[in-house]
Design a protein around this motif. Structure first.
Motif, PDB file in Angstrom:
ATOM      1  N   PRO A   1       0.834  -1.207   0.000  1.00 28.56           N
ATOM      2  CA  PRO A   1       0.000   0.000   0.000  1.00 28.56           C
ATOM      3  C   PRO A   1       0.869   1.257   0.000  1.00 28.56           C
ATOM      4  O   PRO A   1       1.915   1.299   0.644  1.00 28.56           O
ATOM      5  CB  PRO A   1      -0.798  -0.117   1.300  1.00 28.56           C
ATOM      6  CG  PRO A   1       0.002  -1.010   2.174  1.00 28.56           C
ATOM      7  CD  PRO A   1       0.765  -1.927   1.257  1.00 28.56           C
ATOM      8  N   LYS A   2       0.433   2.269  -0.752  1.00 27.45           N
ATOM      9  CA  LYS A   2       1.172   3.528  -0.814  1.00 27.45           C
ATOM     10  C   LYS A   2       0.565   4.504   0.179  1.00 27.45           C
ATOM     11  O   LYS A   2      -0.646   4.537   0.371  1.00 27.45           O
ATOM     12  CB  LYS A   2       1.101   4.126  -2.215  1.00 27.45           C
ATOM     13  CG  LYS A   2       2.027   3.488  -3.193  1.00 27.45           C
ATOM     14  CD  LYS A   2       2.116   4.338  -4.433  1.00 27.45           C
ATOM     15  CE  LYS A   2       3.367   3.957  -5.179  1.00 27.45           C
ATOM     16  NZ  LYS A   2       3.673   4.886  -6.229  1.00 27.45           N
ATOM     17  N   ALA A   3       1.430   5.298   0.793  1.00 28.59           N
ATOM     18  CA  ALA A   3       0.959   6.324   1.715  1.00 28.59           C
ATOM     19  C   ALA A   3       0.275   7.433   0.923  1.00 28.59           C
ATOM     20  O   ALA A   3       0.719   7.803  -0.157  1.00 28.59           O
ATOM     21  CB  ALA A   3       2.136   6.886   2.500  1.00 28.59           C
ATOM     22  N   ASN A   4      -0.828   7.958   1.486  1.00 28.45           N
ATOM     23  CA  ASN A   4      -1.476   9.085   0.827  1.00 28.45           C
ATOM     24  C   ASN A   4      -0.682  10.360   1.136  1.00 28.45           C
ATOM     25  O   ASN A   4       0.329  10.325   1.837  1.00 28.45           O
ATOM     26  CB  ASN A   4      -2.944   9.199   1.244  1.00 28.45           C
ATOM     27  CG  ASN A   4      -3.119   9.505   2.714  1.00 28.45           C
ATOM     28  OD1 ASN A   4      -2.314  10.197   3.330  1.00 28.45           O
ATOM     29  ND2 ASN A   4      -4.190   8.986   3.293  1.00 28.45           N
ATOM     30  N   LEU A   5      -1.131  11.478   0.630  1.00 30.96           N
ATOM     31  CA  LEU A   5      -0.399  12.739   0.775  1.00 30.96           C
ATOM     32  C   LEU A   5      -0.148  13.088   2.233  1.00 30.96           C
ATOM     33  O   LEU A   5       0.976  13.420   2.623  1.00 30.96           O
ATOM     34  CB  LEU A   5      -1.159  13.865   0.075  1.00 30.96           C
ATOM     35  CG  LEU A   5      -0.573  15.272   0.226  1.00 30.96           C
ATOM     36  CD1 LEU A   5       0.791  15.354  -0.450  1.00 30.96           C
ATOM     37  CD2 LEU A   5      -1.511  16.308  -0.336  1.00 30.96           C
ATOM     38  N   PHE A   6      -1.172  13.003   3.061  1.00 30.70           N
ATOM     39  CA  PHE A   6      -1.018  13.408   4.460  1.00 30.70           C
ATOM     40  C   PHE A   6      -0.166  12.426   5.255  1.00 30.70           C
ATOM     41  O   PHE A   6       0.621  12.826   6.106  1.00 30.70           O
ATOM     42  CB  PHE A   6      -2.386  13.612   5.099  1.00 30.70           C
ATOM     43  CG  PHE A   6      -3.139  14.742   4.461  1.00 30.70           C
ATOM     44  CD1 PHE A   6      -2.709  16.057   4.594  1.00 30.70           C
ATOM     45  CD2 PHE A   6      -4.249  14.495   3.679  1.00 30.70           C
ATOM     46  CE1 PHE A   6      -3.372  17.098   3.980  1.00 30.70           C
ATOM     47  CE2 PHE A   6      -4.931  15.529   3.062  1.00 30.70           C
ATOM     48  CZ  PHE A   6      -4.491  16.837   3.214  1.00 30.70           C
ATOM     49  N   GLN A   7      -0.291  11.143   4.976  1.00 35.78           N
ATOM     50  CA  GLN A   7       0.569  10.160   5.622  1.00 35.78           C
ATOM     51  C   GLN A   7       2.022  10.381   5.220  1.00 35.78           C
ATOM     52  O   GLN A   7       2.925  10.312   6.055  1.00 35.78           O
ATOM     53  CB  GLN A   7       0.139   8.742   5.251  1.00 35.78           C
ATOM     54  CG  GLN A   7      -1.185   8.317   5.826  1.00 35.78           C
ATOM     55  CD  GLN A   7      -1.666   7.003   5.230  1.00 35.78           C
ATOM     56  OE1 GLN A   7      -1.353   6.666   4.080  1.00 35.78           O
ATOM     57  NE2 GLN A   7      -2.445   6.264   6.007  1.00 35.78           N
ATOM     58  N   SER A   8       2.241  10.639   3.951  1.00 34.03           N
ATOM     59  CA  SER A   8       3.591  10.888   3.458  1.00 34.03           C
ATOM     60  C   SER A   8       4.191  12.138   4.098  1.00 34.03           C
ATOM     61  O   SER A   8       5.357  12.149   4.491  1.00 34.03           O
ATOM     62  CB  SER A   8       3.553  11.021   1.932  1.00 34.03           C
ATOM     63  OG  SER A   8       4.837  11.208   1.416  1.00 34.03           O
TER      64      SER A   8
ATOM     65  N   PRO B   1       3.943  11.981  -3.800  1.00 36.97           N
ATOM     66  CA  PRO B   1       2.578  12.093  -4.333  1.00 36.97           C
ATOM     67  C   PRO B   1       2.458  13.098  -5.482  1.00 36.97           C
ATOM     68  O   PRO B   1       1.739  12.847  -6.452  1.00 36.97           O
ATOM     69  CB  PRO B   1       1.752  12.546  -3.117  1.00 36.97           C
ATOM     70  CG  PRO B   1       2.509  12.052  -1.943  1.00 36.97           C
ATOM     71  CD  PRO B   1       3.952  12.167  -2.344  1.00 36.97           C
TER      72      PRO B   1
ATOM     73  N   ASP C   1       4.056  11.552  -8.588  1.00 37.44           N
ATOM     74  CA  ASP C   1       3.163  10.545  -9.174  1.00 37.44           C
ATOM     75  C   ASP C   1       1.972  11.197  -9.868  1.00 37.44           C
ATOM     76  O   ASP C   1       1.534  10.734 -10.914  1.00 37.44           O
ATOM     77  CB  ASP C   1       2.691   9.571  -8.100  1.00 37.44           C
ATOM     78  CG  ASP C   1       3.829   8.714  -7.550  1.00 37.44           C
ATOM     79  OD1 ASP C   1       4.905   8.658  -8.181  1.00 37.44           O
ATOM     80  OD2 ASP C   1       3.639   8.118  -6.467  1.00 37.44           O
ATOM     81  N   ALA C   2       1.452  12.285  -9.278  1.00 35.28           N
ATOM     82  CA  ALA C   2       0.321  12.987  -9.894  1.00 35.28           C
ATOM     83  C   ALA C   2       0.709  13.608 -11.230  1.00 35.28           C
ATOM     84  O   ALA C   2      -0.106  13.702 -12.140  1.00 35.28           O
ATOM     85  CB  ALA C   2      -0.204  14.060  -8.946  1.00 35.28           C
TER      86      ALA C   2
END
Length: 118
Positions: free
Chosen positions: A7-14, A86, A89-90
């Protein structure tokens, strides 16, 4: 676990992970920055600066200003470091064959937003 199934971390987790890692690192780099700044102001060498600092202010003087360093790391570095992947990747520059200028653009965006947030 394969790379694709992780699983990849989302923006806030990152950003939280980036800020936490920067706060951990500043505990070790802040004393070096303190000595460097004192050397620039005093014109003394590293040994003389360290011994004068300990003699005049005690060992804890190496960590003076640490709460402000935490603030910098939480505001600037968490955005700069945590948002890079993020954003990259975007922009579609997450692959190994992505052009350098796209990765550079992702870094410029996150660095600029981090600087503006401070």
């Amino acid at each position: 676990m394969s790379e694709a199934s992780k699983p990849k971390a989302n923006l806030f987790q990152s950003m939280a992970l980036g800020g936490a890692s920067a706060m951990f690192a500043v505990n070790f780099t802040h004393p070096i920055e303190t000595v460097k700044t004192r050397m620039q102001v005093s014109g003394l060498g590293i040994g003389q600066t360290c011994s004068a600092l300990v003699k005049d202010e005690g060992v804890t003087a190496f960590w003076k200003g640490l709460p402000f360093a935490y603030g910098r790391e939480l505001s600037y570095t968490s955005i700069k470091l945590g948002a890079y992947a993020p954003v990259r990747d975007a922009l579609g520059a997450g692959g190994p064959d992505a052009p350098f200028y796209m990765k550079f653009l992702a870094g410029a965006i996150t660095g600029g937003v981090g600087s503006g947030a401070c």
